[in-house]
Write an enzyme that holds these catalytic residues in place. Structure first.
Site, PDB file in Angstrom:
ATOM      1  N   LYS A   1       0.819  -1.222   0.000  1.00  0.00           N
ATOM      2  CA  LYS A   1       0.000   0.000   0.000  1.00  0.00           C
ATOM      3  C   LYS A   1       0.851   1.269   0.000  1.00  0.00           C
ATOM      4  O   LYS A   1       0.314   2.366  -0.222  1.00  0.00           O
ATOM      5  CB  LYS A   1      -0.941   0.004   1.211  1.00  0.00           C
ATOM      6  CG  LYS A   1      -2.091  -0.985   1.089  1.00  0.00           C
ATOM      7  CD  LYS A   1      -3.008  -0.925   2.305  1.00  0.00           C
ATOM      8  CE  LYS A   1      -4.180  -1.897   2.161  1.00  0.00           C
ATOM      9  NZ  LYS A   1      -5.067  -1.864   3.350  1.00  0.00           N
TER      10      LYS A   1
ATOM     11  N   HIS B   1      -5.207 -11.910  -0.846  1.00  0.00           N
ATOM     12  CA  HIS B   1      -6.543 -11.554  -1.356  1.00  0.00           C
ATOM     13  C   HIS B   1      -7.066 -12.577  -2.366  1.00  0.00           C
ATOM     14  O   HIS B   1      -8.078 -12.331  -3.031  1.00  0.00           O
ATOM     15  CB  HIS B   1      -6.525 -10.157  -1.992  1.00  0.00           C
ATOM     16  CG  HIS B   1      -6.584  -9.044  -0.983  1.00  0.00           C
ATOM     17  ND1 HIS B   1      -7.696  -8.815  -0.200  1.00  0.00           N
ATOM     18  CD2 HIS B   1      -5.656  -8.118  -0.621  1.00  0.00           C
ATOM     19  CE1 HIS B   1      -7.458  -7.772   0.602  1.00  0.00           C
ATOM     20  NE2 HIS B   1      -6.219  -7.344   0.373  1.00  0.00           N
TER      21      HIS B   1
ATOM     22  N   ASP C   1      -6.703 -11.768   8.251  1.00  0.00           N
ATOM     23  CA  ASP C   1      -6.817 -10.358   7.839  1.00  0.00           C
ATOM     24  C   ASP C   1      -8.276  -9.933   7.708  1.00  0.00           C
ATOM     25  O   ASP C   1      -8.693  -8.893   8.236  1.00  0.00           O
ATOM     26  CB  ASP C   1      -6.081 -10.175   6.516  1.00  0.00           C
ATOM     27  CG  ASP C   1      -6.176  -8.742   6.003  1.00  0.00           C
ATOM     28  OD1 ASP C   1      -6.147  -7.814   6.831  1.00  0.00           O
ATOM     29  OD2 ASP C   1      -6.269  -8.560   4.774  1.00  0.00           O
TER      30      ASP C   1
END
Length: 514
Positions: free
Chosen positions: A377, A429, A457
């Site tokens: 990020k 993800h 997460d």
């Protein structure tokens, strides 16, 4: 001089318990009179403060049986002609070739030299002396026995030193390959005790000792125990209370020497690089011999070096963990989230990995690397990362690149922990049904690190306040995990999650943001 470099020994008497309590001598002869005379000549003989124990055999076969039952025999006074003309010669071959006893001193004592001439026997057989009975007076027998005992004692001492040095090399290799202080403490006592028993008639279970160390409060606690001190040591490392009557601790501290021997005990006093004190204490039957002390000095020096290496490694690992947590927290703070998120994800991941059955090393790697799952990020613009409203399709595609950015940052490293972080960053993800990103991996094609971190997460994210949403109530969050079993999450991991839900919720409470 640094106390960790000082090797001093206390004054002690010269009495020692070396290899055996008495010297065993086998009298192998078919004449009863020979046994009687030998017993009379040697009955009061002492060598190195130990007496002589005679064992009697009247044939070659009896001699073989005795040497098998008493492999620590020092001398065999061996007749050649017993039940047959070559009985003694057959015994020599058996001892040297079959049972490979190289240490017992073999003295031929024959009344028929013509049957086996001295020159032939000396050349063809591994013996240590050849005597005719006619020439073997009481004085000569005494001299022969003492000379043979001295030779045997020297051979045993040399062999014990050889074995001891070999043991030191093996022990040092084990110590220098250890990475954890707890394992190190447990191993030290066993390796030192093994070295003490080497070549001695001392059983391992007759050695007692302990390792005690100071904590940050400066108070000693028992870290590891052996023998009679084992009961002092509980299963909780570094928390066993120190008995008030254990005055030896104060005595060793006052001696203020790295290695110290006194009567039947020895100690090692260490101050490591972090300033913590360690005391290693061992006691046994009899005083320590000079050769044993010498070997223990060598191993003791290696112990301090190995221990300081472990302290340094431990410090590096702790620093590494702090850096990873801090880096994870920096990323979370940039996206206006709290660093407690990465701590909870690390703890959830560790718990699930342990219950899943991953090895200790993998569990630790996952715990350390999982805080870096969102490190990519750093490459996402602030206006997208911190947008309060719903993201556009284009913005979401940019957000998704944090997985590949994080992977790119770590994938070139050869370090296991950064390789683990690269996998987690890329795959956390992915969805179990194949509809995740960035690669659309399916089921077991998703690395177990990615599957575990994904569950940890998402559970923490939906239960926490984010800039774009409020935290879900715990019941709603748990129901969501159940609903997504086999969709987003690996079913086996979801089952582990709920089978250990009390521990999961305890982690959530312990690392609460409030």
């Amino acid at each position: 001089m640094n106390k960790n470099e000082l090797l001093v020994f206390a004054d002690e008497n010269k009495e020692s318990l070396d290899i055996i309590d008495s010297w065993k001598i086998i009298v192998a002869d078919d004449e009863e009179e020979v046994h009687t005379v030998t017993k009379m000549v040697l009955k009061d003989v002492l060598f190195n403060s130990k007496n002589i124990k005679l064992l009697h055999a009247f044939s070659g076969e009896e001699t073989k049986k005795l040497i098998n039952e008493n492999p620590d025999t020092a001398i065999i006074l061996l007749d050649i002609v017993m039940e047959n003309d070559d009985a003694g010669l057959d015994v020599i071959k058996y001892i040297r070739d079959d049972i490979k006893n190289e240490f017992v001193r073999i003295v031929i004592r024959t009344g028929q030299p013509g049957q086996a001439p001295e020159k032939d026997v000396i050349v063809n057989y591994d013996i240590n002396d050849y005597k005719e009975k006619a020439e073997l007076t009481s004085q000569k027998l005494f001299s022969t026995v003492i000379a043979s005992l001295r030779s045997f004692d020297n051979f045993i001492t040399i062999d014990n030193n050889r074995k001891g040095l070999k043991k030191i090399i093996e022990s040092s290799n084990l110590l220098f390959n250890l990475e954890k202080k707890d394992e190190f403490s447990d191993l030290i006592l066993s390796q030192l005790a093994s070295l003490i028993t080497l070549g001695n008639q001392i059983k391992f279970e007759n050695i007692s000792g302990f390792i005690a160390g100071t904590g940050f409060d400066g108070k000693y606690r028992i870290i590891s125990g052996l023998g009679s001190y084992k009961k002092m040591f509980s299963n909780k490392k570094y928390y066993s209370p120190l008995p008030k009557d254990l005055s030896i601790i104060n005595k060793i501290e006052k001696i203020d020497k790295f290695i110290h021997f006194e009567n039947n005990w020895g100690s090692c006093f260490i101050i490591d690089k972090s300033g913590m004190k360690k005391i290693i204490y061992l006691e046994k039957k009899g005083v320590f011999t000079e050769s044993t002390k010498y070997l223990l000095e060598i191993l003791g020096s290696n112990i301090i070096r190995a221990y300081n290496n472990i302290i340094l490694t431990d410090d590096i690992e702790k620093t590494q963990k702090e850096i990873f947590y801090t880096l994870g927290e920096v990323v979370e703070t940039r996206s206006k989230e709290t660093g407690f998120h990465v701590k909870r994800v690390a703890e959830y991941s560790k718990l699930i990995a342990e219950k899943y059955g991953l090895g200790e090393e993998e569990v630790e790697l996952l715990k350390q690397a999982s805080p870096l799952h969102d490190v990519g990020k750093v490459g996402i613009p602030d206006h997208i990362l911190n947008k309060e409203g719903k993201l556009t399709r284009e913005e979401f595609e940019i957000i998704k690149t944090h997985t590949t950015i994080g992977n790119y940052l770590f994938k070139r490293s050869r370090r296991k922990i950064l390789q683990t972080a690269a996998i987690i960053a890329l795959q956390h993800h992915e969805r179990f049904n194949g509809e995740g990103y960035p690669q659309g991996l399916y089921r077991d094609n998703i690395h177990i690190y990615g599957r575990i971190t994904c569950l940890a997460d998402i559970f923490d994210a939906i239960g926490s306040d984010r800039i774009y949403k409020k935290a879900w109530h715990i019941e709603k969050a748990l129901n969501y995990i159940k609903e997504q079993r086999g969709v987003i999450f690996d079913p086996d991991l979801v089952d582990i999650f709920f089978n250990n839900i009390d521990e999961i919720l305890d982690i959530r409470k312990r690392f609460s943001e409030i």
